[in-house]
Write a protein that holds these residues in place. Structure first.
Motif, PDB file in Angstrom:
ATOM      1  N   LEU A 107     -16.560  -0.106 -18.888  1.00 20.13           N
ATOM      2  CA  LEU A 107     -17.508  -1.163 -19.225  1.00 20.13           C
ATOM      3  C   LEU A 107     -16.819  -2.120 -20.193  1.00 20.13           C
ATOM      4  CD1 LEU A 107     -20.714   1.014 -19.749  1.00 20.13           C
ATOM      5  CD2 LEU A 107     -19.937  -0.143 -17.665  1.00 20.13           C
TER       6      LEU A 107
ATOM      7  N   ASP B 263     -19.586  -9.993 -19.763  1.00 27.33           N
ATOM      8  CA  ASP B 263     -19.533  -8.557 -19.483  1.00 27.33           C
ATOM      9  C   ASP B 263     -18.922  -8.329 -18.111  1.00 27.33           C
ATOM     10  OD1 ASP B 263     -20.778  -7.819 -21.877  1.00 27.33           O
ATOM     11  OD2 ASP B 263     -22.772  -8.162 -21.021  1.00 27.33           O
TER      12      ASP B 263
ATOM     13  N   PHE C  99     -17.214  -4.852 -15.409  1.00 26.54           N
ATOM     14  CA  PHE C  99     -16.969  -3.422 -15.245  1.00 26.54           C
ATOM     15  C   PHE C  99     -15.953  -3.223 -14.133  1.00 26.54           C
ATOM     16  CE2 PHE C  99     -20.112  -3.990 -11.874  1.00 26.54           C
ATOM     17  CZ  PHE C  99     -19.617  -3.170 -10.863  1.00 26.54           C
TER      18      PHE C  99
END
Length: 708
Positions: free
Chosen positions: A494, A536, A538
């Motif tokens: 993450l 963000d 991942f």
């Protein structure tokens, strides 16, 4: 040939010994007992595919280590969706990458600055390792451990010897020569050597013909010396000098590159210990990297120089109740023409002009790690580290940004980062270990200076942003039974504050766009954009590696045969932003890949030491590409030298392929060894995903080395 090196030369593959990593915990440990996912490669394993480029030798041994190719002289590794400055590369535990990371998202020529002839082993620690190594250890740590003198310390007298080696690769008409001398006395030993390699333009597979330009050459020398200060206390000095010139990147045909690296490392190891520590390691390090580029279109020349000063201290102490405590300090200073090695200081024609101000990056870190044997079936590994960074610039008279006051870029900014990890090993049986691991890594990006045109627009300056962090969660299984070794890992990283996106800026210094090409018209990529933070992302994936000696389970199969295989798959996404509202693929994931190998080692005549292996590399279609990279990255164009050419296929990406390789070797006599290979056996035409040139065609390899 000196009797002292006879055991080092000749014979089949050595009996299998317990693997040992020095990178994963900064102590000597068997990877089977650690929660991280670890790959180890010695010089013999990569002797064929790594004959000219050691990073390619590693990538062709492990499906989870990808690479992209832009020249005949080197490749850039990609691991778990991370590349370039998101991977930390070390040489004997000292930085090769530098704090700002050479090459940005792609390392370009960095891995060519390691002579493959000095490599003793390569350790790859997958996942973040910033708790021990600081910035850039976001996706993995690659530690290249160099060779020491092959003759051990003598009980009395002096022993000496040497090695001569010639290598050839047909795809680029590559020719290499290595000469070294070594010796040892009662309390010292040394190795000194020099290498030369010349590469022509490489020939692509199938009907591609010669890929021009992709040539280069290099001239290197190195030294390793060790002195036994006292029983259990060792002092080591290493010197490495790499000079590469006329290095061509295929996708930039109007440029010529030169890359230099000089590095000096001084190490002190105390394994005897005292009342305070059981073992101690201290190191000092100096590195000077210089990249030069000639721009034929403008008849100009520039340079990018980075100088590194670093030091560290690590101590280990066994405590009660099964604890082993490791702690240390690390310090590093990088000084450079620019925090981006693609921003050159132009030196010809005069006067000298800088694209960015002179920069300094200071970093200090303190770390602690506890290995705890909590139970006969349980062990835990916990670590924590704090780094404090200072970035400052020196604006001199050679820096003239296209807009604004140069003194606006005179900055002095601080930033800190706290990282750590917690992992555990459950020993289900003596042969099966189950692992779980969380680790956090970070990358501190440097500021941007001047103006640079990118695919999205003209990038304007920004200060020091918050670090990018990655929290990696991993579950694994490790099995070591008679004749069979298996490693499985499933991971999820993450990523916070991903800085791969740009935002549109309405105006900068009173203007709404910058006429980069001077045509008086605002083109599509001449509006202003700025680096952002706060995104963000991942990446998740699965990796498997196994080796099997069938004779251990089927008596009818001769003991000579062994099989190995590895598999890798991953997928990554970046959350939507104002600039790109839709979720986008992470830039450096890799295609699904399966590697298989079949090997035969001679046992009837150990002195001859004959071996051969057959390898198959099966790669799936790859089309998981961010929209901005699809438009701007030459890797997906039919002709990587022409950004206006069509895409390689009717979709944006690279097709799958299967290629085959053959390698083999034997000792012609005591001290004389030959290794042969045929890569891309059927001359397949293909392109490795992310590469800005097509792959080499059939490649005949040969090396002959003589020990004396």
């Amino acid at each position: 040939m000196s009797m002292a090196v006879e055991e080092y030369v000749g014979g089949p593959r050595a009996p299998e010994l317990p693997e040992v990593t020095v990178t994963a915990t900064r102590t000597r440990r068997d990877p089977f007992d650690l929660p991280q996912s670890i790959s180890l490669f010695d010089a013999e394993e990569i002797a064929g595919p790594g004959m000219f480029v050691s990073a390619k030798g590693v990538a062709w041994r492990d499906a989870g280590i990808w690479f992209d190719e832009r020249t005949s002289t080197t490749v850039d590794p990609i691991i778990r969706g991370f590349a370039g400055f998101n991977l930390l590369t070390l040489v004997d535990g000292n930085t090769l990458s530098t704090l700002w990371g050479e090459g940005g998202f792609g390392a370009d020529d960095m891995y060519g600055k390691i002579d493959p002839e000095i490599v003793d082993r390569i350790e790859v620690i997958r996942g973040p390792s910033s708790a021990l190594y600081g910035s850039n250890a976001l996706g993995a740590v690659i530690n290249v451990i160099t060779r020491a003198g092959p003759i051990d310390f003598q009980e009395e007298g002096y022993a000496y010897g040497g090695r001569s080696k010639v290598t050839f690769g047909s795809a680029a008409n590559a020719v290499g020569f290595r000469q070294e001398f070594f010796g040892a006395g009662e309390d010292f030993r040394y190795l000194v050597g020099g290498s030369a390699r010349d590469f022509d333009d490489i020939r692509g597979g199938g009907d591609l013909g010669i890929l021009e330009p992709s040539d280069g050459r290099e001239r290197n020398w190195d030294f390793s010396g060790e002195m036994m200060v006292s029983d259990g206390r060792l002092l080591r000095l290493t010197v490495q000098d790499v000079h590469r010139d006329h290095v061509k990147r295929y996708y930039r045909p109007t440029q010529d590159n030169a890359n230099d690296r000089e590095a000096v490392g001084l190490f002190y190891e105390d394994s005897k210990g005292n009342a305070t520590w059981d073992s101690l390691e201290a190191r000092l390090y100096y590195q000077h990297k210089r990249d030069e580029r000639r721009f034929f279109a403008t008849d100009s020349e520039g340079r990018a120089v980075t100088v590194t000063y670093a030091g560290g201290l690590t101590a280990t102490r066994k405590l009660g109740a099964g604890h082993v405590l490791t702690g240390g300090l690390a310090a590093e200073l990088d000084r450079g023409d620019s925090p981006d090695d693609e921003q050159f200081t132009m030196t010809d024609p005069p006067p000298k002009s800088r694209a960015a101000p002179l920069s300094e990056w200071w970093n200090g870190g303190v770390f602690v790690q506890d290995e705890w044997e909590a139970h006969r079936r349980w062990s835990l590994l916990a670590s924590a580290r704090y780094d404090r960074m200072l970035f400052k610039t020196d604006v001199d008279g050679a820096y003239h940004p296209p807009q604004g006051d140069p003194q606006d870029d005179a900055i002095r900014e601080n930033q800190g980062a706290l990282t750590g990890g917690l992992g555990g090993v459950f020993k289900a049986t003596e042969e099966i270990h189950l692992t779980g691991n969380w680790s956090r890594g970070f990358r501190q990006s440097a500021p941007n200076f001047g103006l640079r045109q990118l695919g999205d627009g003209v990038l304007i300056p920004n200060g020091l942003l918050d670090p990018t962090t990655s929290d990696n969660f991993e579950l694994g299984l490790k099995s070591r039974s008679k004749g069979l070794r298996v490693d499985l890992a499933h991971y999820l990283s993450l990523i916070d504050n991903w800085q791969g996106d740009l935002r549109t800026v309405d105006s900068y210094n009173g203007s709404t766009w910058y006429d980069f090409n001077g045509n008086g018209v605002q083109d599509a990529n001449e509006g202003y954009v700025q680096q952002t933070e706060g995104g963000d992302a991942f990446v998740k994936g699965f990796e498997a590696r196994a080796t099997w000696q069938p004779h251990a389970h089927v008596d009818a199969i001769p003991v000579n045969w062994s099989l190995d295989g590895s598999f890798a798959w991953n997928r990554g996404r970046v959350d939507g932003t104002d600039q790109h509202p839709e979720e986008e693929p992470l830039r450096h994931t890799q295609p699904m890949r399966l590697l298989l190998g079949l090997r035969w080692d001679e046992t009837a005549d150990p002195a001859r030491g004959m071996w051969f292996e057959f390898r198959a590399d099966m790669v799936g279609k790859y089309d998981d590409i961010p929209s901005d990279r699809a438009a701007s990255d030459l890797a997906w164009r039919e002709d990587p030298q022409d950004g206006t050419s069509g895409y390689l296929r009717d979709y944006i990406g690279t097709p799958g392929y299967t290629i085959f390789h053959l390698y083999g070797g034997m000792n012609l006599s005591k001290g004389t060894r030959v290794v042969l290979g045929i890569e891309n056996l059927f001359d397949k035409k293909y392109r490795v995903a992310h590469s800005r040139m097509d792959a080499p065609g059939i490649n005949f390899l040969a090396s002959l080395e003589v020990w004396f």
